[in-house]
Design a protein around this motif. Structure first.
Motif, short mmCIF file in Angstrom:
data_model
loop_
_atom_site.label_atom_id
_atom_site.label_comp_id
_atom_site.label_asym_id
_atom_site.label_seq_id
_atom_site.Cartn_x
_atom_site.Cartn_y
_atom_site.Cartn_z
N LEU A 89 -5.63 -1.56 7.55
CA LEU A 89 -5.29 -0.21 7.11
C LEU A 89 -5.93 0.81 8.06
N GLY A 90 -7.19 0.59 8.42
CA GLY A 90 -7.86 1.47 9.37
C GLY A 90 -7.17 1.50 10.72
N ARG A 93 -4.95 2.37 -2.76
CA ARG A 93 -5.05 1.07 -3.41
C ARG A 93 -4.56 -0.04 -2.50
N ILE A 94 -5.42 -1.01 -2.29
CA ILE A 94 -5.05 -2.27 -1.66
C ILE A 94 -4.93 -3.24 -2.82
N PRO A 95 -3.72 -3.56 -3.27
CA PRO A 95 -3.52 -4.25 -4.55
C PRO A 95 -3.75 -5.77 -4.52
N VAL A 96 -4.95 -6.16 -4.16
CA VAL A 96 -5.24 -7.59 -4.04
C VAL A 96 -6.25 -8.03 -5.09
N ASP A 107 -1.13 8.54 3.85
CA ASP A 107 -0.95 9.84 4.52
C ASP A 107 -1.99 10.85 4.04
N GLU A 108 -2.28 10.82 2.74
CA GLU A 108 -3.28 11.73 2.18
C GLU A 108 -4.66 11.44 2.77
N ILE A 130 0.87 -1.18 0.00
CA ILE A 130 0.00 0.00 0.00
C ILE A 130 0.91 1.23 0.00
N ASP A 131 0.61 2.16 -0.88
CA ASP A 131 1.42 3.37 -1.00
C ASP A 131 1.27 4.24 0.24
N GLY A 132 2.38 4.49 0.92
CA GLY A 132 2.36 5.28 2.15
C GLY A 132 1.87 6.70 1.93
#
Length: 185
Positions: A158-159, A128-131, A27-28, A21-23
């Protein structure tokens, strides 16, 4: 297959997914949560269950959270954020709600697996959760688990990651969080 092997595979999948997941996008999303007056959540099925867990945890941190459809849901405004959970970004109900929220100038954050989806039109932020999803697109992390379990689990984690980031950023005393926990149980 025994329990130890099965849980090991699941934990490895989750670790691999969370690491991808893109950090910056996380953060955004966190910045959007912090600046919103109220944070709304919408999803369906098990995704909704994960989002309810995220909403509850953020409420423990003093954030005003609402799940779309709950009986005490207030009006959404331009000062609010709608978080949409949809792996495919094509689920009808979340799409309709996002479209309606945009009419009220609310900000929209989409957490999903598919960046090129119908939800893209309404999203201000995309995590994006790339699954693997029901669409079986290229560049998705495969899973040994049934259906979209890996997405739902990753969404919840993620939450919890965002919550921990808030706790540390605001130097919140962990024991003090119990004052926000349900006490009529």
């Amino acid at each position: 297959m025994d329990y130890n092997q099965a849980q090991k595979e699941i934990v490895e999948e989750l670790s691999n997914t969370l690491n991808q997941i893109d950090g910056d996008s996380a953060d955004e999303l966190l910045a959007e949560i912090k600046k919103a007056d109220k944070v709304f959540f919408v999803g369906v099925g098990r995704v909704l269950l994960s989002l309810q867990g995220v909403a509850k945890r953020l409420a423990h941190l003093g954030i005003k959270t609402y799940v779309v459809g709950q009986i005490t849901e207030p009006a959404i405004t331009e000062n609010d954020l709608l978080i949409v959970g949809s792996g495919s970004g094509e689920s009808a109900f979340p799409l309709t709600i996002a479209q309606k929220a945009k009419k009220y100038n609310a900000r929209i954050a989409h957490i999903g697996a598919n960046p090129d989806c119908s939800m893209k039109e309404y999203s201000d932020v995309f995590v994006r959760i790339p699954v693997s999803t029901k669409l079986q697109l290229p560049n998705e992390i495969p899973s040994v688990q049934p259906m979209t379990s890996l997405f739902e689990q990753s969404l919840l984690l993620l939450g919890d990651t965002l919550a921990l980031m808030l706790i540390r950023e605001q130097d919140i005393d962990m024991p003090s969080l119990w004052e926000y926990h349900a006490n009529l149980e």
